[in-house]
Write a protein that holds these residues in place. Sequence first.
Motif, PDB file in Angstrom:
ATOM      1  N   PRO A  93      25.218  60.055  35.966  1.00 44.40           N
ATOM      2  CA  PRO A  93      25.462  60.935  37.115  1.00 44.40           C
ATOM      3  C   PRO A  93      26.814  60.718  37.784  1.00 44.40           C
ATOM      4  CG  PRO A  93      23.862  59.204  37.655  1.00 44.40           C
ATOM      5  CD  PRO A  93      24.186  59.052  36.212  1.00 44.40           C
ATOM      6  N   VAL A  94      27.393  61.824  38.272  1.00 41.14           N
ATOM      7  CA  VAL A  94      28.612  61.752  39.078  1.00 41.14           C
ATOM      8  C   VAL A  94      28.379  62.555  40.351  1.00 41.14           C
ATOM      9  CG1 VAL A  94      31.077  62.332  39.194  1.00 41.14           C
ATOM     10  CG2 VAL A  94      30.085  61.554  37.025  1.00 41.14           C
ATOM     11  N   LEU A  95      28.602  61.908  41.517  1.00 38.31           N
ATOM     12  CA  LEU A  95      28.468  62.570  42.816  1.00 38.31           C
ATOM     13  C   LEU A  95      29.844  62.642  43.461  1.00 38.31           C
ATOM     14  CD1 LEU A  95      25.284  60.848  44.339  1.00 38.31           C
ATOM     15  CD2 LEU A  95      25.510  63.283  43.859  1.00 38.31           C
ATOM     16  N   MET A 151      25.225  57.277  46.135  1.00 41.27           N
ATOM     17  CA  MET A 151      26.016  58.045  47.109  1.00 41.27           C
ATOM     18  C   MET A 151      27.298  57.305  47.480  1.00 41.27           C
ATOM     19  SD  MET A 151      23.024  59.650  49.554  1.00 41.27           S
ATOM     20  CE  MET A 151      24.066  60.820  50.419  1.00 41.27           C
ATOM     21  N   ILE A 152      27.242  55.984  47.493  1.00 40.50           N
ATOM     22  CA  ILE A 152      28.416  55.173  47.858  1.00 40.50           C
ATOM     23  C   ILE A 152      29.359  55.021  46.670  1.00 40.50           C
ATOM     24  CG2 ILE A 152      29.185  52.884  48.614  1.00 40.50           C
ATOM     25  CD1 ILE A 152      26.352  52.658  50.045  1.00 40.50           C
ATOM     26  N   GLU A 153      28.810  54.688  45.508  1.00 38.00           N
ATOM     27  CA  GLU A 153      29.651  54.477  44.323  1.00 38.00           C
ATOM     28  C   GLU A 153      30.182  55.804  43.777  1.00 38.00           C
ATOM     29  OE1 GLU A 153      30.539  51.584  42.785  1.00 38.00           O
ATOM     30  OE2 GLU A 153      29.398  50.263  44.120  1.00 38.00           O
ATOM     31  N   GLY A 154      29.401  56.875  43.937  1.00 33.78           N
ATOM     32  CA  GLY A 154      29.771  58.171  43.361  1.00 33.78           C
ATOM     33  C   GLY A 154      29.388  58.266  41.891  1.00 33.78           C
ATOM     34  N   SER A 155      28.761  57.219  41.368  1.00 31.08           N
ATOM     35  CA  SER A 155      28.322  57.195  39.967  1.00 31.08           C
ATOM     36  C   SER A 155      27.468  55.949  39.774  1.00 31.08           C
ATOM     37  CB  SER A 155      29.536  57.123  39.030  1.00 31.08           C
ATOM     38  OG  SER A 155      30.190  55.888  39.226  1.00 31.08           O
ATOM     39  N   GLY A 156      27.045  55.708  38.554  1.00 30.12           N
ATOM     40  CA  GLY A 156      26.384  54.443  38.258  1.00 30.12           C
ATOM     41  C   GLY A 156      27.400  53.313  38.364  1.00 30.12           C
ATOM     42  N   SER A 157      26.947  52.087  38.435  1.00 28.86           N
ATOM     43  CA  SER A 157      27.877  50.965  38.554  1.00 28.86           C
ATOM     44  C   SER A 157      27.288  49.720  37.912  1.00 28.86           C
ATOM     45  CB  SER A 157      28.146  50.698  40.036  1.00 28.86           C
ATOM     46  OG  SER A 157      28.893  49.508  40.190  1.00 28.86           O
ATOM     47  N   LYS A 158      28.164  48.835  37.459  1.00 26.30           N
ATOM     48  CA  LYS A 158      27.692  47.551  36.937  1.00 26.30           C
ATOM     49  C   LYS A 158      27.757  46.478  38.014  1.00 26.30           C
ATOM     50  CE  LYS A 158      28.120  47.723  31.956  1.00 26.30           C
ATOM     51  NZ  LYS A 158      28.870  48.951  31.590  1.00 26.30           N
ATOM     52  N   THR A 159      28.756  46.576  38.883  1.00 29.13           N
ATOM     53  CA  THR A 159      28.988  45.503  39.874  1.00 29.13           C
ATOM     54  C   THR A 159      28.614  45.899  41.297  1.00 29.13           C
ATOM     55  OG1 THR A 159      31.227  46.326  40.072  1.00 29.13           O
ATOM     56  CG2 THR A 159      30.887  44.460  38.567  1.00 29.13           C
ATOM     57  N   PHE A 160      28.432  47.190  41.555  1.00 28.73           N
ATOM     58  CA  PHE A 160      28.090  47.679  42.894  1.00 28.73           C
ATOM     59  C   PHE A 160      29.124  47.238  43.941  1.00 28.73           C
ATOM     60  CE2 PHE A 160      23.964  49.639  42.063  1.00 28.73           C
ATOM     61  CZ  PHE A 160      23.726  49.166  40.777  1.00 28.73           C
ATOM     62  N   THR A 161      30.392  47.222  43.546  1.00 25.47           N
ATOM     63  CA  THR A 161      31.453  46.723  44.426  1.00 25.47           C
ATOM     64  C   THR A 161      31.592  47.569  45.695  1.00 25.47           C
ATOM     65  OG1 THR A 161      32.591  45.839  42.522  1.00 25.47           O
ATOM     66  CG2 THR A 161      33.920  46.146  44.510  1.00 25.47           C
ATOM     67  N   GLU A 162      31.553  48.890  45.564  1.00 24.54           N
ATOM     68  CA  GLU A 162      31.702  49.737  46.761  1.00 24.54           C
ATOM     69  C   GLU A 162      30.504  49.586  47.694  1.00 24.54           C
ATOM     70  OE1 GLU A 162      34.383  51.230  47.676  1.00 24.54           O
ATOM     71  OE2 GLU A 162      35.505  50.948  45.808  1.00 24.54           O
ATOM     72  N   VAL A 163      29.321  49.410  47.101  1.00 24.99           N
ATOM     73  CA  VAL A 163      28.109  49.205  47.907  1.00 24.99           C
ATOM     74  C   VAL A 163      28.256  47.907  48.707  1.00 24.99           C
ATOM     75  CG1 VAL A 163      25.616  48.754  47.816  1.00 24.99           C
ATOM     76  CG2 VAL A 163      26.627  50.457  46.293  1.00 24.99           C
ATOM     77  N   LYS A 164      28.679  46.854  48.013  1.00 29.00           N
ATOM     78  CA  LYS A 164      28.827  45.549  48.666  1.00 29.00           C
ATOM     79  C   LYS A 164      29.951  45.596  49.706  1.00 29.00           C
ATOM     80  CE  LYS A 164      25.725  43.539  46.049  1.00 29.00           C
ATOM     81  NZ  LYS A 164      25.292  42.206  45.709  1.00 29.00           N
ATOM     82  N   LYS A 165      31.021  46.319  49.378  1.00 29.67           N
ATOM     83  CA  LYS A 165      32.132  46.422  50.330  1.00 29.67           C
ATOM     84  C   LYS A 165      31.656  47.072  51.631  1.00 29.67           C
ATOM     85  CE  LYS A 165      36.316  47.680  48.697  1.00 29.67           C
ATOM     86  NZ  LYS A 165      37.204  48.747  48.201  1.00 29.67           N
ATOM     87  N   LEU A 166      30.911  48.150  51.501  1.00 29.89           N
ATOM     88  CA  LEU A 166      30.401  48.834  52.693  1.00 29.89           C
ATOM     89  C   LEU A 166      29.446  47.921  53.455  1.00 29.89           C
ATOM     90  CD1 LEU A 166      30.784  51.765  53.869  1.00 29.89           C
ATOM     91  CD2 LEU A 166      28.501  52.245  53.012  1.00 29.89           C
ATOM     92  N   ARG A 167      28.553  47.259  52.718  1.00 32.51           N
ATOM     93  CA  ARG A 167      27.563  46.389  53.356  1.00 32.51           C
ATOM     94  C   ARG A 167      28.242  45.226  54.101  1.00 32.51           C
ATOM     95  NH1 ARG A 167      26.200  42.578  55.313  1.00 32.51           N
ATOM     96  NH2 ARG A 167      24.324  41.311  55.176  1.00 32.51           N
TER      97      ARG A 167
END
Length: 352
Positions: A93-95, A151-167
Amino acid sequence: MSKKTLVEAAMGRATDRTPIWFLRQAGRYLPEYRAIRKDIEFVDLCKNPALAAEVTLQPLRRFDLDAAIIFSDILIPCTAMGQHLTFDSGHGPVLTHPIRSAQDLFKLHHPNVEKELGYVGEAITLTKKGLRPDQTMIGFAGAPFTVASYMIEGSGSKTFTEVKKLRYTQPQVFEELMELIAAVTSEYLLMQVKAGADCLMLFDTWANQMTAEDYRDLVFPHMNRVIEAVKAKWDGPLIYYPGQTLEWLFELNGFLGDVIAVDWRSRLPRAIALIENLGLNVSVQGNLDPQAFMAPESLLRRNVRQILEAGQKARGHIFNVGHGLLPHTPPEALLIAIDEVRSFDKTRGSSH
Ligand code: CP3
């Protein structure tokens, strides 16, 4: 009215057979699905009630299953919140408009679910017309964290870096996004109940990506509040799938759902023992390795039987795979698994 086998097992009541269905039972492993999908994009298929109902019913025509799950995706509600969704073949998926700041969050729209996601309800109502009274119509949504991660990454992720950055850097934005998704999700699930869903499922595939503390403090409460809001207006069963289940994910203090869906990596007897030790009064669903359908018949039967035997120790057991069926699954192998479940039922008499 005849009772719905899956609903009964989910609620921990006795059934005369073990309910069985498969995660992603409608999809690319079925030639009849590929025939419809070749002329229409996946998202357009989800938004077309007649075609979505048809695809939902396809596996039930081939297999003796106890449930239909509505054909849709956990990211469909994001399209009503203002993100555009596409599935690039091979890329997942791409958002558009990923949520990385307060401004991004502010631009999101809280949809009127009846109006903007009503096609999912229409597909449920249509599908239900094709079910026997003992078969269960399952509605579903993604749990807030798993939806937020896309919604945060805009796609699937292996590291979830953007999720962690926001958190870590904008915890307030993370929290408010989770609140918004939780509110939309509970309305969305209740809309599905109104349309005819007999059972609901919440998919939290990526719950395991947070630390145990963050799962407990930032992920689980929003998920459980969705269940609380739904249960305030409806008394049917709800299944929770905490993805690749780490042991601490079973520490669901105050969990309000009825069933825990166990990932294929967990040993089912251990998961059941843990659930019991925690005093959780829930049934279990699962947990065959979806790749086991490639095994020779005798090995596949043995794996199915081991799960059935383990399931006997639970309050109730719904047979399933521990993650979605894959495109290379041979449909005939499902017939073997179903036959093994039905013959196990004959040897043991009435369940639980
Ligand atoms: O189980 C069912 O039959 C109901 C339909 C359903 C789909 N997705 C259809 C689908 C359900 C319940 C989902 C849930 C879902 N979607 C999850 C949670 C469960 C899980 O698998 O962990 C997640 C994380 C998604 C997001 C998603 N959707 C991804 C990552 C992908 C791409 C990977 C892939 O399998 O293609 C999808 C696409 C998708 N969702 C397809 C289907 C049938 C394939 C679409 C196609 O026809 O090309």
